[in-house]
Enzyme design. Structure first.
Site, PDB file in Angstrom:
ATOM      1  CG  HIS A  38     -11.273  77.373-102.158  1.00 41.59           C
ATOM      2  ND1 HIS A  38     -11.700  78.658-102.385  1.00 41.59           N
ATOM      3  CD2 HIS A  38     -12.393  76.605-102.257  1.00 41.59           C
ATOM      4  CE1 HIS A  38     -13.003  78.670-102.594  1.00 41.59           C
ATOM      5  NE2 HIS A  38     -13.435  77.434-102.535  1.00 41.59           N
ATOM      6  CG  HIS A  50     -14.034  74.940-106.655  1.00 38.08           C
ATOM      7  ND1 HIS A  50     -15.237  75.471-107.038  1.00 38.08           N
ATOM      8  CD2 HIS A  50     -13.832  75.365-105.383  1.00 38.08           C
ATOM      9  CE1 HIS A  50     -15.746  76.190-106.058  1.00 38.08           C
ATOM     10  NE2 HIS A  50     -14.909  76.146-105.032  1.00 38.08           N
ATOM     11  CG  HIS A  69     -16.088  73.525-101.061  1.00 41.16           C
ATOM     12  ND1 HIS A  69     -17.289  74.164-100.814  1.00 41.16           N
ATOM     13  CD2 HIS A  69     -15.415  74.326-101.923  1.00 41.16           C
ATOM     14  CE1 HIS A  69     -17.336  75.290-101.500  1.00 41.16           C
ATOM     15  NE2 HIS A  69     -16.216  75.416-102.187  1.00 41.16           N
ATOM     16  CG  ASN A 109     -16.331  78.601 -99.999  1.00 34.54           C
ATOM     17  OD1 ASN A 109     -15.771  79.150-100.947  1.00 34.54           O
ATOM     18  ND2 ASN A 109     -17.575  78.888 -99.648  1.00 34.54           N
ATOM     19  CB  ILE A 113     -20.771  79.005-103.236  1.00 37.62           C
ATOM     20  CG1 ILE A 113     -20.597  80.517-103.349  1.00 37.62           C
ATOM     21  CG2 ILE A 113     -20.157  78.475-101.973  1.00 37.62           C
ATOM     22  CD1 ILE A 113     -21.362  81.141-104.464  1.00 37.62           C
TER      23      ILE A 113
END
Length: 902
Positions: A560, A565, A752, A756, A902
């Site tokens: 993740h 990110h 993602h 997530n 997010i």
């Protein structure tokens, strides 16, 4: 040169020259001596038949209706500017103490150079005044008179004469020969007294650098220089500068030496992607660190929109999570206190946790602000901390105990990115045996062959691609001794083997846990298998708890954080620094970059920092980010981030030109891969048509200076610690560019989403995905008392191994926040970008993309209804919806946003 006048002149008939208030000569069509009855203009003329030399004098009346005067060689143009209102319907930023000064200064810029001087034409300036308030916008209007030889409008310069910033949505210019011209701005404009630089907004037309109209080339170059900055000084929240820095702000040695953390990036020991530079002052204790303060800068346009802030209140969360921790410390007086029973865990969802009456009102108010969905009224007066029941628990209360579910979630759960094919036998570690102990695995062929029905030998099963593994051995083993020096956590290296059954499901076969040599203690390793006798059954459950903690940590830190990110942040920075906003590739990438810098800055502030949520709640504690740097060093390659290559690398697929997606899966019912390949192909087809339209030949790609600078900067600066790796793709052909863009788009969107948006569904009930195993296995060098405690109270041993009450509650809170879709979420392929809509070829390609994504929704629904697909259909099983492109707001377990928002 043009004065404002009333409707003085009526029907034009004869062309005559005249002067106005001593202004320079111009021309107008004139018929006869006439003055409008409501005007205060009067006429002086000397008549020679129909020929008149006219001089107009003016006495201005406030009641005069005034318009811009155009000539036969000029054109009236009206600009309508839309400024976004706040959610409450009032523009909070349009407050000024100067009456009548609430306007914008606009300058229309010609796309052409002056042919005589070969220089930029003079921009035409005008003031935009507020004309109308709408539900979501406030409109401003300005009028201009453009000379006949002005050419096409290519850009608009904007100055904000309000006292505060405004959010400029778009500008529409009406009255031009080829119809209205649109400029999609979507940007904050700072007040003139704070920023002397005029903002530049180009029209929605897309241009490669070589295609840039001559009158816009200098503006294009200067605008890129503006957003790059000079690499100096501390950034202000109003800045729009993009630059790079290392991760030197995760610790805070000025407060306490225990808060010191390694600098990630820029060194050989801990290579790492770069983050956005803030320019804060350096630490007093160690100049290699930045001071931590409330300023976690992101460029102004990267910040959350207001509606997003309401859902995920950046200010409250960023300043309040630590206070939430303190508040929970009050609620849970013993921070190491675990749950006494599984009934106590269920109470969190049923009755809630009663907040003590002694809880400070300020802390309660903060809890209500930060996690409002979890603080609910009970009996009209008392407050309880209560969580929504996670979807997996709703469907099956005992799902977390099931071995079949344990295996199924490696294919369709929160972390479907780790399962890999067993390719070699025997299994051996690649680590130094002198440091960590013998490399041979304790998993023997006898253990495997007794459980693989239909196959005689391990080799046969491997050849037929029937054995799979979660391998957390070599990555974790070097950290076992470090982690074991910390309190309330432990660690092993682990391997878990699975067998692919005839039904297409995975069956767990064995778990191996290893403790390396630590000091004078020799290596310890043991295998655990599913068993029918009570003692081994509980040992198996405990071993699973350790593996699940390993998988949860790997998922959060690597699958993740690192693989989405963290690695995408340099793409965001380079795209803004090197690609003009009028560049077609900028337009293509921009939706995939929305909000990523902001959510990452919040992550550095409260999640991955020293004593942040990750360190407080995960087994790695203070080594969490250090471990992610090791994973980046050893595991991350750009060319393996696209889905097909990732599957092939893990042995989950092989290339097959005859297969639907060009690959054949080793596990046919692999929901993440099955649905992911649909999304991958749709993205790639869209990108292919887009790229081929703008780059009809490879030579255009190679000669595109902005594009080449963008790709070079990603490799040499954004991922500079890996710049010399041979696996970086070259950028010479259309295929090269298509593969690069498709990979970035996939990582930012579908990869993602897959890692997530199922976090709360599967991890909200923490026994299914514990973030820490707090105690070692009862069989590892047990004392007599430890063993008797396990034999007499095995359930209590398991509960004590699970996270503490405060750890579990904090993680449940965060996972719910992270699994939540904002009301302003922008989903993959849902809405067309304005620049795409103005290009007929690109518009058709996007509509095809949008239509394909809608088809994929239906395909996924059909798959989830197919009872033959056991990994996504069955009693108590959650359907796999993470790759369904669209969703409403909330914790829905579906929806693929364009970006890491997010």
């Amino acid at each position: 040169e043009y004065q404002t006048m009333t409707h003085l002149l009526k029907t034009p008939h004869v062309h005559r020259s005249f002067t106005i208030n001593n202004a320079s000569s111009t021309s107008y069509i004139w018929k006869k001596d006439i003055c409008h009855k409501n005007s205060n203009w009067f006429l002086k003329s000397s008549c020679r038949g129909q020929n008149k030399k006219v001089v107009l004098k003016r006495f201005v009346s406030p009641s005069c209706m005034r318009v811009k005067m155009a000539t036969s060689k000029s054109r009236n143009v009206k600009a309508v500017v839309s400024v976004k209102q706040s959610v409450g319907g009032v523009i909070k930023n349009l407050v000024t103490g100067i009456v009548g000064n609430n306007h914008l200064i606009l300058e229309l810029v010609s796309a052409d150079l002056n042919p005589k001087t070969n220089s930029e034409k003079k921009a035409i300036k005008g003031k935009a005044h507020e004309t109308e308030k709408k539900e979501n916008d406030v409109e401003y209007e300005a009028t201009f008179v453009l000379p006949a030889d002005f050419g096409n409008v290519g850009a608009v310069l904007v100055e904000n004469e309000h006292s505060s910033e405004i959010f400029l949505k778009n500008i529409v210019l009406d009255g031009l020969p080829d119809g209205p011209v649109h400029l999609s701005c979507q940007s904050w404009v700072q007040p003139k007294h704070d920023s002397s630089t005029k903002r530049v907004f180009f029209t929605n037309k897309m241009y490669l650098p070589s295609q840039t109209p001559s009158g816009l080339r200098k503006l294009r170059e200067n605008e890129l220089k503006e957003v790059r900055g000079n690499g100096e000084g501390e950034r202000k929240s109003s800045d729009r500068i993009y630059d790079y820095d290392v991760y030197n702000d995760l610790g805070d040695p000025d407060i306490n030496s225990k808060l010191k953390r390694p600098v990630l990036g820029g060194n050989k020991q801990y290579p790492y992607p770069r983050r956005c530079r803030t320019g804060r002052k350096h630490s007093n204790t160690d100049s290699s660190y930045e001071k931590r303060d409330l300023n976690f800068y992101v460029p102004r346009d990267e910040a959350f929109a207001e509606i997003k802030k309401i859902q995920f209140n950046a200010t409250t969360v960023s300043s309040g999570v630590k206070t939430v921790l303190e508040s929970l410390d009050t609620i849970f007086t013993d921070i190491d206190l675990g749950f006494d029973s599984f009934e106590d865990i269920d109470t969190l969802f049923k009755e809630g946790f009663q907040l003590p009456t002694s809880l400070d009102s300020n802390k309660l108010n903060l809890l209500q602000k930060v996690i409002p969905r979890f603080i609910k009224a009970a009996n009209d007066s008392q407050n309880v901390l209560r969580f929504d029941t996670p979807e997996a628990l709703k469907r099956d209360k005992f799902f977390w105990l099931s071995d079949e579910e344990f295996a199924r979630e490696t294919l369709a759960g929160a972390n479907p990115n780790s399962i890999q094919l067993v390719k070699e036998w025997p299994i051996r570690s690649k680590l130094d045996s002198k440091i960590y102990g013998p490399p041979e695995s304790a998993i023997t062929r006898e253990v495997i062959e007794s459980q693989i029905i239909g196959y005689t030998t391990v080799e046969e099963a491997i050849q037929e691609k029937k054995l799979f593994m979660l391998d957390y051995h070599d990555l974790y083993i070097p950290y076992v001794s470090k982690v074991r020096e910390l309190e309330n956590t432990t660690l092993y290296g682990s391997r878990t083997l699975f067998f692919l059954t005839k039904q297409g499901t995975l069956k767990p076969l064995v778990i191996e846990l290893t403790r390396p040599i630590i000091g004078d203690k020799p290596q310890w390793k043991q295998i655990f298998t599913p068993a029918s006798d009570s003692t081994n059954l509980w040992l198996w459950r405990l071993a699973k708890a350790h593996v699940l903690a390993h998988d949860t940590g790997y998922h959060e830190l690597i699958s993740h954080w690192l693989r989405t990110h963290c690695v995408v942040e340099p793409f965001v920075i380079a795209t803004n620094r090197q690609l003009s906003t009028m560049h077609p590739i900028y337009k293509l990438l921009h939706p995939h970059l929305r909000y990523t810098l902001e959510i990452n800055a919040l992550g550095r502030e409260i999640l991955i920092s020293a004593y942040g949520v990750i360190e407080d709640s995960f087994f790695t504690q203070k080594y969490s980010m250090e471990l992610s740097a090791v994973a980046y060093d050893k595991l991350w390659q750009f060319d393996l981030q696209g889905l097909p290559n990732d599957l092939i690398y893990r042995g989950l697929a092989v290339e097959d030109p005859n297969a639907q997606h060009g690959v054949k899966l080793a596990i046919e019912d692999y929901p993440f891969a099955n649905d992911g390949l649909l999304i991958w192909d749709a993205i790639k087809q869209w990108v292919t048509e887009y790229v081929n339209h703008h780059y009809p030949s490879p030579s255009i790609i190679e000669s595109d200076q902005e594009l080449q600078a963008w790709w070079a900067e990603i490799r040499t600066k954004g991922h500079g610690d890996k710049s010399e790796e041979p696996w970086w793709p070259k950028l010479k052909t259309q295929k090269d560019l298509i593969d690069i863009i498709t990979t970035i788009a996939w990582v930012a969107s579908a990869h993602h989403s897959a890692t997530n948006f199922a976090q709360y569904a599967y991890g909200g009930y923490f026994p299914n995905r514990p973030t820490v195993a707090r105690s070692k296995m009862p069989t590892e060098d047990p004392t007599k008392e430890e063993w008797e405690k396990f034999i007499n109270k095995p359930e209590q041993t398991l509960l004590e191994c699970f996270p503490s009450q405060i750890q579990a509650t904090l993680v449940m809170t965060i996972l719910n926040l992270l699994s939540y879709h904002s009301p302003d979420e922008e989903y993959l392929g849902e809405l067309i970008e304005p620049s795409w809509a103005e290009n007929p070829t690109i518009k058709v390609a996007f509509e095809k993309f949008n239509g394909r994504l809608k088809e994929i929704e239906g395909i996924i629904d059909t798959r989830n209804a197919d009872s033959n697909l056991k990994n996504r259909n069955g009693a108590g099983i959650m359907p796999y919806e993470l790759m369904k492109p669209f969703s409403g707001p909330g914790v829905t377990g579906k929806g693929v946003p364009y970006s890491i928002s997010i």
